[in-house]
Design a protein around this motif. Sequence first.
Motif, PDB file in Angstrom:
ATOM      1  N   SER A   8      -9.404   4.685  -0.058  1.00  0.00           N
ATOM      2  CA  SER A   8      -8.887   5.250   1.185  1.00  0.00           C
ATOM      3  C   SER A   8      -9.323   6.704   1.293  1.00  0.00           C
ATOM      4  CB  SER A   8      -7.351   5.118   1.179  1.00  0.00           C
ATOM      5  OG  SER A   8      -6.801   5.640   2.363  1.00  0.00           O
ATOM      6  N   ASP A   9      -8.602   7.483   2.068  1.00  0.00           N
ATOM      7  CA  ASP A   9      -8.848   8.915   2.144  1.00  0.00           C
ATOM      8  C   ASP A   9      -7.524   9.649   2.007  1.00  0.00           C
ATOM      9  OD1 ASP A   9      -7.556   9.103   4.754  1.00  0.00           O
ATOM     10  OD2 ASP A   9      -9.403   8.309   5.602  1.00  0.00           O
ATOM     11  N   ARG A  10      -7.599  10.961   1.839  1.00  0.00           N
ATOM     12  CA  ARG A  10      -6.410  11.754   1.570  1.00  0.00           C
ATOM     13  C   ARG A  10      -5.380  11.634   2.681  1.00  0.00           C
ATOM     14  NH1 ARG A  10      -6.195  18.302   0.311  1.00  0.00           N
ATOM     15  NH2 ARG A  10      -3.913  18.483   0.411  1.00  0.00           N
ATOM     16  N   ALA A  11      -5.815  11.676   3.913  1.00  0.00           N
ATOM     17  CA  ALA A  11      -4.883  11.631   5.041  1.00  0.00           C
ATOM     18  C   ALA A  11      -4.094  10.328   5.051  1.00  0.00           C
ATOM     19  CB  ALA A  11      -5.632  11.808   6.362  1.00  0.00           C
TER      20      ALA A  11
ATOM     21  N   VAL B 133       2.482   7.651   1.698  1.00  0.00           N
ATOM     22  CA  VAL B 133       3.581   8.211   0.902  1.00  0.00           C
ATOM     23  C   VAL B 133       4.771   8.531   1.802  1.00  0.00           C
ATOM     24  CG1 VAL B 133       4.329  10.186  -0.485  1.00  0.00           C
ATOM     25  CG2 VAL B 133       2.121   9.100  -0.944  1.00  0.00           C
ATOM     26  N   ALA B 134       4.491   9.128   2.947  1.00  0.00           N
ATOM     27  CA  ALA B 134       5.563   9.451   3.894  1.00  0.00           C
ATOM     28  C   ALA B 134       6.262   8.172   4.358  1.00  0.00           C
ATOM     29  CB  ALA B 134       4.995  10.210   5.091  1.00  0.00           C
ATOM     30  N   GLU B 135       5.487   7.106   4.584  1.00  0.00           N
ATOM     31  CA  GLU B 135       6.074   5.826   4.990  1.00  0.00           C
ATOM     32  C   GLU B 135       6.988   5.265   3.904  1.00  0.00           C
ATOM     33  OE1 GLU B 135       4.570   1.259   5.929  1.00  0.00           O
ATOM     34  OE2 GLU B 135       3.187   2.928   6.268  1.00  0.00           O
TER      35      GLU B 135
ATOM     36  N   ARG C  41       0.814  -1.222   0.000  1.00  0.00           N
ATOM     37  CA  ARG C  41       0.000   0.000   0.000  1.00  0.00           C
ATOM     38  C   ARG C  41       0.850   1.275   0.000  1.00  0.00           C
ATOM     39  NH1 ARG C  41      -5.274   0.105   0.291  1.00  0.00           N
ATOM     40  NH2 ARG C  41      -5.466   1.961   1.561  1.00  0.00           N
ATOM     41  N   PRO C  42       1.909   1.360   0.798  1.00  0.00           N
ATOM     42  CA  PRO C  42       2.770   2.533   0.660  1.00  0.00           C
ATOM     43  C   PRO C  42       3.359   2.659  -0.743  1.00  0.00           C
ATOM     44  CG  PRO C  42       3.196   1.461   2.748  1.00  0.00           C
ATOM     45  CD  PRO C  42       2.287   0.541   1.970  1.00  0.00           C
ATOM     46  N   ARG C  43       3.702   1.523  -1.352  1.00  0.00           N
ATOM     47  CA  ARG C  43       4.250   1.561  -2.706  1.00  0.00           C
ATOM     48  C   ARG C  43       3.200   2.075  -3.688  1.00  0.00           C
ATOM     49  NH1 ARG C  43       5.953  -3.375  -2.879  1.00  0.00           N
ATOM     50  NH2 ARG C  43       4.574  -4.404  -4.368  1.00  0.00           N
TER      51      ARG C  43
END
Length: 262
Positions: free
Chosen positions: A117-120, A126-128, A93-95
């Motif tokens: 998902s949602d924006r947050a 993405v940060a992960e 999911r981060p990828r």
Amino acid sequence: MSFGQDLAYHLPFLRRYARALTGSQTVGDRLVKHTLAAIVADPTSFPTGIDPRLGLYAAFLSNWQDQDGDELVDQSDGDERIARRRLSRITPRPRQALLLTEMEGFTSEDAAYLMGSDRAEVEALVAEALAEIERQTHARVLIIEDEPIIAMDIETMVRDLGHDVCAIATTHDEAVAAARLHRPTLVLADVQLADASCGIEAVKDILTDFHVPTIFITAFPERLLTGDRPEPAFLITKPFQRSTVKAAIAQALFFDDATVPA
């Protein structure tokens, strides 16, 4: 433009995304073909009321299932293979979030729609992913620079970027000795050294012992970028900007096979 033509325009980009997502051209292309076959078999399943590109990616992701093991390792050669090996080590999911926003250019809202998902959450994912890339490319840096002020400036930049400085050398012999002692994973080398020797020669001697990515620093890039002989892959011109150093380090490490986690 017909519906088919509209989708065809976006297919090269979807193939790029599929390949990066799975880490394999073979697997990625197979999933894209499966997606297109599903759309042809049941056109009513294609999302309506949204941008066709967004709908195409949504259809693809609904068909996508995680691959694992060797399928995630691209068998192509060179820098692209290395980059995909890094991406394959970021959890799915981060990828997804990273590739959709940073490579495919979708907004966080569109990526959230695609991922259910949602924006947050997308921004957190993405940060992960970026943090994982930074972890993978953490470096022990050898600085080869004969001007103390410049050496200190480079050292500060390197440490601020989260890397370690294992040594600072000012001459050819110091550089080779420091490299053998500390085994750096990145070298930042000035071309002209204090003993009138050449930083390139020092790096050549270091590379006879082990492989290490190198960024050269020079006030006279035109002397190296002649096209008459092999040229440095990474070259920073004095005076340099912090952003230039950051970008060069990121590129040198991201595409270096020796620093990809096993």
